[in-house]
Design an enzyme around this catalytic site. Sequence first.
Site, short mmCIF file in Angstrom:
data_model
loop_
_atom_site.label_atom_id
_atom_site.label_comp_id
_atom_site.label_asym_id
_atom_site.label_seq_id
_atom_site.Cartn_x
_atom_site.Cartn_y
_atom_site.Cartn_z
N GLU A 1 0.79 -1.26 -0.19
CA GLU A 1 -0.03 0.02 -0.16
C GLU A 1 0.93 1.25 0.15
O GLU A 1 0.62 2.44 -0.59
CB GLU A 1 -0.78 -0.07 1.12
CG GLU A 1 -1.73 1.21 1.22
CD GLU A 1 -2.41 1.47 2.84
OE1 GLU A 1 -2.55 0.32 3.43
OE2 GLU A 1 -3.28 2.35 2.91
N GLU B 1 -9.72 5.71 0.40
CA GLU B 1 -9.55 4.15 0.18
C GLU B 1 -9.72 3.96 -1.29
O GLU B 1 -10.96 3.88 -1.60
CB GLU B 1 -10.17 3.37 1.22
CG GLU B 1 -9.85 3.52 2.65
CD GLU B 1 -8.49 3.15 3.23
OE1 GLU B 1 -7.92 2.44 2.50
OE2 GLU B 1 -8.25 3.22 4.43
ZN ZN Z 1 -3.75 2.85 4.77
#
Ligand code: ZN
Length: 317
Positions: free
Chosen positions: A144, A281
């Site tokens: 990520e 997100e």
């Molecule tokens: Zn994160």
Amino acid sequence: MSYQGPEFEPAQPRRSPLRRPLVVVLAALVPGTLLGWGVYAASGGPGDSGGADTAAVGTPAGGPSSPDGSDGSDGSDGSDGKKPPPASATTASGPLEGKVVVIDPGHNPTNHLHTAEINRKVDIGTNSKECDTTGTATNSGYAEAKFTLDVAHRLRTLLQSQGATVKLTQDGDRPYGPCVDERARIGNAAHADAVVSLHADGSAVGNRGFHVILPASVHAGAADTRAIVGPSRDLGERVAGAFVRVTGSAPSNYIGDGTGLVTREDLGGLNLSTVPKVFIECGNMRDTKDAALLTSGAWRQKAAQGVSEGIVSFLRG
Ligand code: ZN
């Protein structure tokens, strides 16, 4: 290693007038042309219908398209090929001249090497919380933290081309962090007109789509978000709308009741902000279909374009 992040904590269910109609109001802004407002009616409920593999709409898939993992191709992203921009400086005239945008790439590629430091508790107003977290990764190991930095570079280039002054909270240039409280303070100190924290989720297989996290109204300790709740929601709705339109991704099928919007009061990066700020997100790294998008350079360019257009719409009012 635990992947504890904002992603893994239960979002605070909130009353929202938007909930029932399951409608996200979108700001539609194509490059250079303000089209106005549109409405995206999410079908609601879980399922893949309308998912991210629907045809992408909006901008052509231009821009840098790097193969999976070759983040090095973004080394030149900070430049438009004309002149090397000074750090955090305005590089072009344009509609965002005089506007300051802080981009907060979630986590840090080497956080996992500094567990003691990132586990240190910091004050987030409502309580204390870990300085930072490692973030999640795809099943094939695409982190990520690499994703967030890549999208941040692309987003910076897009915003600078509109004349904005852009600052990153970290650029892979520090061993860990910054801590979430410092991430908030960087936006505050910059007197940012908008801050977007970039993330990708680590949820269950089958959970798909993006969501934007808005600050709850919090007034405790050092946290006082009361003045930014309204403008942050405006920013978040515009980012969500533009993200749908540009990427073709649907709002999350597992959180936010199909609106793509979630309000939380447990994130230090939001609680301690005094300027309009949201998290996004961008998808679920643990879902194979979403991971195929998140690991695509072409898709990440669309993601950056979507976030950029939301920010531009917000800043132009
Ligand atoms: Zn994160």
